[in-house]
Design a protein around this motif. Structure first.
Motif, PDB file in Angstrom:
ATOM      1  N   ASN A  87       0.823  -1.209   0.000  1.00  0.00           N
ATOM      2  CA  ASN A  87       0.000   0.000   0.000  1.00  0.00           C
ATOM      3  C   ASN A  87       0.863   1.267   0.000  1.00  0.00           C
ATOM      4  O   ASN A  87       0.795   2.105   0.892  1.00  0.00           O
ATOM      5  CB  ASN A  87      -0.970   0.025   1.183  1.00  0.00           C
ATOM      6  CG  ASN A  87      -2.135   0.971   0.928  1.00  0.00           C
ATOM      7  OD1 ASN A  87      -2.397   1.372  -0.208  1.00  0.00           O
ATOM      8  ND2 ASN A  87      -2.819   1.346   1.986  1.00  0.00           N
ATOM      9  N   THR A  89       2.478   4.759  -0.408  1.00  0.00           N
ATOM     10  CA  THR A  89       1.879   6.086  -0.212  1.00  0.00           C
ATOM     11  C   THR A  89       2.749   7.159  -0.860  1.00  0.00           C
ATOM     12  O   THR A  89       3.973   7.034  -0.930  1.00  0.00           O
ATOM     13  CB  THR A  89       1.699   6.420   1.277  1.00  0.00           C
ATOM     14  OG1 THR A  89       2.976   6.401   1.938  1.00  0.00           O
ATOM     15  CG2 THR A  89       0.746   5.453   1.951  1.00  0.00           C
ATOM     16  N   THR A  91       2.887  11.726  -1.468  1.00  0.00           N
ATOM     17  CA  THR A  91       2.371  13.012  -1.019  1.00  0.00           C
ATOM     18  C   THR A  91       2.084  13.875  -2.239  1.00  0.00           C
ATOM     19  O   THR A  91       2.954  14.080  -3.084  1.00  0.00           O
ATOM     20  CB  THR A  91       3.379  13.739  -0.104  1.00  0.00           C
ATOM     21  OG1 THR A  91       3.644  12.911   1.032  1.00  0.00           O
ATOM     22  CG2 THR A  91       2.812  15.068   0.367  1.00  0.00           C
ATOM     23  N   THR A  96      -1.363  13.038   1.941  1.00  0.00           N
ATOM     24  CA  THR A  96      -0.832  11.688   1.806  1.00  0.00           C
ATOM     25  C   THR A  96      -1.888  10.800   1.156  1.00  0.00           C
ATOM     26  O   THR A  96      -3.025  10.718   1.636  1.00  0.00           O
ATOM     27  CB  THR A  96      -0.438  11.109   3.172  1.00  0.00           C
ATOM     28  OG1 THR A  96       0.576  11.929   3.762  1.00  0.00           O
ATOM     29  CG2 THR A  96       0.101   9.698   3.022  1.00  0.00           C
ATOM     30  N   SER A  98      -2.756   6.932  -0.479  1.00  0.00           N
ATOM     31  CA  SER A  98      -2.345   5.527  -0.547  1.00  0.00           C
ATOM     32  C   SER A  98      -2.761   4.933  -1.888  1.00  0.00           C
ATOM     33  O   SER A  98      -3.763   5.337  -2.493  1.00  0.00           O
ATOM     34  CB  SER A  98      -2.964   4.722   0.597  1.00  0.00           C
ATOM     35  OG  SER A  98      -4.333   4.489   0.360  1.00  0.00           O
TER      36      SER A  98
END
Length: 240
Positions: A87, A89, A91, A96, A98
């Motif tokens: 998962n 992530t 930015t 943020t 996912s």
């Protein structure tokens, strides 16, 4: 009478809330390798097909969001699957995001992956491309298909709407009967697999074959700007 009036008012409020919050606009997610990133024929990060597609959607006022940040150059099938399982992530604009959440929310996903896998297998082969036997071609392709199967299965756990797989082209400098057999078999097997997972396959093989200018730098495999524009155009013509 008052109960009926209250019920009508509640129904009207629900409709108003739905009307102003409901949208048919598209959350567009582009994932995959250098094609998704937009690496040009000079090896620089430029505008890929997803940029042109997103601009089309924006001009038609049907684009809600566009995300290309889950795409990275040199991505193999296993790399993308690992990022999904973990998962990954990122930015974006201070938020943020996912991988799984973006897949769930996307109305449209374009995916390009697998070319690096095939080229890596050809590099590891003990014989040159033109000397590959039919058995060796089958072994190379079937390994890639098995990995794609595993990736598609994982993607479909989260992505429930439209996925378009950007098909393969032959990036090899010289076209031979052997490379033709390899890519013909690869494309045939990939098309079978995409049907299994209700994924659209955008076939670009012959378009690249007929237009040699789509790869104008013999030192790398990356397409020209015109090629990226062509891919976006074909997506629009076939699926939008």
């Amino acid at each position: 009478m008052k109960k009926i009036l209250c019920l009508l008012i509640i129904c009207l409020l629900v409709y108003i809330i739905y009307y102003f919050n409901h949208t048919d606009k598209i959350n567009y997610l582009s994932i995959g390798d250098y094609l998704s990133v937009g690496i040009d024929s000079n090896g620089n990060t430029n505008y890929g097909y997803s940029y042109y597609l997103a601009n089309f959607l924006k001009d038609k006022d049907i684009l809600k969001s566009y995300n290309n940040d889950f795409s990275t150059s040199n991505t193999r099938i296993i790399d993308l699957k690992n990022k999904l399982e973990k998962n990954w992530t990122i930015t974006q604009n201070g938020k943020t995001l996912s991988f799984k959440k973006c897949l769930r929310e996307a109305n449209l996903i374009t995916l390009s992956v697998g070319t690096d896998d095939i080229l890596n297998e050809l590099t590891l082969s003990t014989v040159s491309v033109e000397n590959l036997s039919n058995k060796e071609i089958t072994t190379i392709v079937d390994k890639t298909i098995d990995e794609l199967d595993s990736l598609f299965k994982e993607l479909r756990k989260y992505a429930k709407e439209d996925i378009i797989f950007i098909g393969f082209y032959n990036p090899l400098e010289e076209e031979t009967l052997t490379s033709e057999r390899l890519y013909t078999y690869l494309i045939s097997k990939t098309k079978e697999l995409t049907k299994k997972y209700n994924i659209e396959y955008l076939d670009i093989y012959n378009l690249f074959k007929k237009n040699k200018d789509y790869i104008d730098n013999p030192t790398n495999i990356y397409p020209t700007t015109e090629a990226y524009q062509m891919i976006a155009t074909k997506i629009i013509e076939n699926y939008l």
